[in-house]
Scaffold this motif. Structure first.
Motif, mmCIF file in Angstrom:
data_model
loop_
_atom_site.group_PDB
_atom_site.id
_atom_site.type_symbol
_atom_site.label_atom_id
_atom_site.label_comp_id
_atom_site.label_asym_id
_atom_site.label_seq_id
_atom_site.Cartn_x
_atom_site.Cartn_y
_atom_site.Cartn_z
ATOM 1 N N PRO A 87 0.816 -1.232 0.000
ATOM 2 C CA PRO A 87 0.000 0.000 0.000
ATOM 3 C C PRO A 87 0.840 1.267 0.000
ATOM 4 O O PRO A 87 0.521 2.234 -0.713
ATOM 5 C CB PRO A 87 -0.818 -0.118 1.296
ATOM 6 C CG PRO A 87 -0.856 -1.587 1.588
ATOM 7 C CD PRO A 87 0.479 -2.107 1.146
ATOM 8 N N LEU A 88 1.930 1.267 0.786
ATOM 9 C CA LEU A 88 2.802 2.443 0.833
ATOM 10 C C LEU A 88 3.473 2.675 -0.521
ATOM 11 O O LEU A 88 3.557 3.813 -0.997
ATOM 12 C CB LEU A 88 3.868 2.259 1.914
ATOM 13 C CG LEU A 88 4.928 3.361 2.024
ATOM 14 C CD1 LEU A 88 4.284 4.698 2.335
ATOM 15 C CD2 LEU A 88 5.974 2.995 3.071
ATOM 16 N N SER A 89 3.926 1.601 -1.151
ATOM 17 C CA SER A 89 4.579 1.715 -2.453
ATOM 18 C C SER A 89 3.622 2.259 -3.500
ATOM 19 O O SER A 89 3.994 3.115 -4.311
ATOM 20 C CB SER A 89 5.110 0.346 -2.900
ATOM 21 O OG SER A 89 6.075 -0.128 -2.005
ATOM 22 N N ARG A 90 2.388 1.785 -3.464
ATOM 23 C CA ARG A 90 1.396 2.281 -4.420
ATOM 24 C C ARG A 90 1.135 3.766 -4.202
ATOM 25 O O ARG A 90 0.963 4.523 -5.168
ATOM 26 C CB ARG A 90 0.094 1.492 -4.274
ATOM 27 C CG ARG A 90 0.054 0.204 -5.084
ATOM 28 C CD ARG A 90 -1.337 -0.032 -5.650
ATOM 29 N NE ARG A 90 -1.310 -1.011 -6.710
ATOM 30 C CZ ARG A 90 -1.642 -2.300 -6.571
ATOM 31 N NH1 ARG A 90 -1.984 -2.765 -5.395
ATOM 32 N NH2 ARG A 90 -1.612 -3.114 -7.600
ATOM 33 N N SER A 91 1.104 4.179 -2.964
ATOM 34 C CA SER A 91 0.891 5.599 -2.669
ATOM 35 C C SER A 91 2.040 6.442 -3.197
ATOM 36 O O SER A 91 1.836 7.532 -3.754
ATOM 37 C CB SER A 91 0.742 5.814 -1.158
ATOM 38 O OG SER A 91 -0.381 5.127 -0.655
ATOM 39 N N LEU A 92 3.270 5.945 -3.047
ATOM 40 C CA LEU A 92 4.442 6.685 -3.496
ATOM 41 C C LEU A 92 4.465 6.849 -5.012
ATOM 42 O O LEU A 92 4.713 7.935 -5.525
ATOM 43 C CB LEU A 92 5.722 5.976 -3.030
ATOM 44 C CG LEU A 92 6.023 6.042 -1.528
ATOM 45 C CD1 LEU A 92 7.227 5.175 -1.192
ATOM 46 C CD2 LEU A 92 6.273 7.475 -1.093
ATOM 47 N N VAL A 93 4.195 5.751 -5.742
ATOM 48 C CA VAL A 93 4.281 5.834 -7.205
ATOM 49 C C VAL A 93 3.097 6.584 -7.799
ATOM 50 O O VAL A 93 3.143 7.009 -8.956
ATOM 51 C CB VAL A 93 4.383 4.432 -7.844
ATOM 52 C CG1 VAL A 93 5.629 3.709 -7.356
ATOM 53 C CG2 VAL A 93 3.139 3.596 -7.591
ATOM 54 N N ASN A 94 2.038 6.756 -7.025
ATOM 55 C CA ASN A 94 0.880 7.509 -7.502
ATOM 56 C C ASN A 94 1.033 9.012 -7.320
ATOM 57 O O ASN A 94 0.199 9.778 -7.820
ATOM 58 C CB ASN A 94 -0.389 7.047 -6.788
ATOM 59 C CG ASN A 94 -1.063 5.899 -7.525
ATOM 60 O OD1 ASN A 94 -1.591 6.068 -8.621
ATOM 61 N ND2 ASN A 94 -1.030 4.720 -6.923
ATOM 62 N N ILE A 95 2.097 9.429 -6.618
ATOM 63 C CA ILE A 95 2.293 10.858 -6.376
ATOM 64 C C ILE A 95 2.377 11.632 -7.694
ATOM 65 O O ILE A 95 1.777 12.695 -7.866
ATOM 66 C CB ILE A 95 3.564 11.096 -5.536
ATOM 67 C CG1 ILE A 95 3.336 10.637 -4.098
ATOM 68 C CG2 ILE A 95 3.948 12.582 -5.551
ATOM 69 C CD1 ILE A 95 4.563 10.736 -3.217
ATOM 70 N N GLY A 96 3.145 11.063 -8.641
ATOM 71 C CA GLY A 96 3.323 11.744 -9.912
ATOM 72 C C GLY A 96 2.037 11.910 -10.691
ATOM 73 O O GLY A 96 1.878 12.865 -11.450
ATOM 74 N N GLN A 97 1.102 10.972 -10.530
ATOM 75 C CA GLN A 97 -0.173 11.062 -11.225
ATOM 76 C C GLN A 97 -1.166 11.931 -10.457
ATOM 77 O O GLN A 97 -2.117 12.459 -11.029
ATOM 78 C CB GLN A 97 -0.757 9.657 -11.420
ATOM 79 C CG GLN A 97 0.164 8.686 -12.141
ATOM 80 C CD GLN A 97 0.413 9.070 -13.581
ATOM 81 O OE1 GLN A 97 -0.448 9.613 -14.247
ATOM 82 N NE2 GLN A 97 1.625 8.810 -14.069
ATOM 83 N N THR A 98 -0.964 12.056 -9.157
ATOM 84 C CA THR A 98 -1.863 12.862 -8.330
ATOM 85 C C THR A 98 -1.620 14.351 -8.537
ATOM 86 O O THR A 98 -2.553 15.140 -8.669
ATOM 87 C CB THR A 98 -1.675 12.511 -6.840
ATOM 88 O OG1 THR A 98 -1.895 11.119 -6.657
ATOM 89 C CG2 THR A 98 -2.649 13.294 -5.982
ATOM 90 N N PHE A 99 -0.325 14.730 -8.571
ATOM 91 C CA PHE A 99 0.041 16.136 -8.774
ATOM 92 C C PHE A 99 0.388 16.365 -10.240
ATOM 93 O O PHE A 99 1.198 15.632 -10.803
ATOM 94 C CB PHE A 99 1.254 16.514 -7.916
ATOM 95 C CG PHE A 99 0.973 16.535 -6.443
ATOM 96 C CD1 PHE A 99 0.426 17.660 -5.845
ATOM 97 C CD2 PHE A 99 1.259 15.437 -5.654
ATOM 98 C CE1 PHE A 99 0.172 17.688 -4.488
ATOM 99 C CE2 PHE A 99 1.005 15.449 -4.294
ATOM 100 C CZ PHE A 99 0.452 16.582 -3.710
ATOM 101 N N PRO A 100 -0.180 17.380 -10.870
ATOM 102 C CA PRO A 100 0.194 17.707 -12.253
ATOM 103 C C PRO A 100 1.679 18.046 -12.329
ATOM 104 O O PRO A 100 2.248 18.585 -11.369
ATOM 105 C CB PRO A 100 -0.672 18.928 -12.581
ATOM 106 C CG PRO A 100 -1.765 18.918 -11.570
ATOM 107 C CD PRO A 100 -1.205 18.291 -10.337
#
Length: 247
Positions: A87-100
């Protein structure tokens, strides 16, 4: 976008791109009707070839770093010792898609200054997700019979990873890298807003001077690069898939 261009069309596109980058002035008659009277039709604030190479360099560095980190994270969370970090890893790699990417640039500039560095950070974050998810999917969907055979042969976990799991997963991993590269090729153009040397410089110059020819040049070069690289990596993916099938 078609995954596999005919050889002749691919060759023509590559030749046209190289010809334009090496001798853009030869194409001036084609672009002259797009500009106002006395306005330059060919970008004249720098070398298009140099900007293209710097653009590719930035994309390559960011994608290489994203590939190493994303694959490493995917391997970690598919091992018993690291499963709880999924879950933590998924949150980290999603940062780039979350923020423009523009927001990442704005946050990175105060920390690392103007230039290539904030662009690399934005592209690195933006490129993580497809590589991570593809690697994770590949490693968690390997044929059970193959894994059981590897264990039965007495392979250690390290041997299974590098001799069985990663080789079988390569086609899917390359598909993720392909997607990441194409995304970063287009996204890198915004790096010019923070003084990075990319093809976005040509597009921004065209927007500022209302020069459609400049905008078209920057856009077409990026588009041609995306098609050629996407097609090349599709070919690598097909080759790897055949090899895996033979194995």
């Amino acid at each position: 976008m078609r995954a596999w261009l005919p050889t002749a069309l691919r060759g023509l596109l590559l030749l046209a791109l190289l010809a334009f980058l090496v001798s853009p002035e030869s194409f001036e008659p084609l672009l002259k009707p797009l500009v106002q009277q006395d306005a330059p039709a060919i970008y004249n604030h720098g070398s298009l070839l140099s900007l293209t190479l710097q653009h590719l360099r930035t994309v390559f560095i960011a994608t290489a770093a994203a590939t190493i980190i994303a694959i490493g994270l995917a391997i970690l969370v598919t091992r018993p010792i690291g499963a709880e970090f999924l879950p933590l890893s998924r949150s980290l790699v999603n940062i780039g898609q979350t923020f423009p990417p523009v927001a990442v640039l704005a946050l990175a500039v105060p920390a690392v200054g103007f230039g290539e560095k904030p662009t690399l950070i934005a592209l690195f974050l933006y490129g993580l997700l497809p590589i991570f998810e593809n690697t994770l999917t590949a490693l968690t969907n390997l044929p059970r019979s193959v894994m059981e055979a590897a264990r039965g042969a007495g392979m250690t976990g390290f041997q299974r990873l590098f001799q069985v799991e990663l080789p079988l997963s390569l086609p899917v991993i390359v598909a993720g890298i392909r997607l990441s590269v194409v995304i970063n090729l287009s996204t890198a153009t915004i790096g010019s807003t923070v003084a990075a040397k990319t093809l976005g410089e040509v597009i921004i110059a065209g927007l500022q001077s209302n020069n459609l020819a400049f905008i078209l040049q920057g856009g077409l070069i990026v588009g041609a690069l995306a098609i050629l690289i996407y097609d090349s990596l599709s070919g690598v993916e097909k080759l790897l898939t055949r090899r895996v099938g033979r194995r």
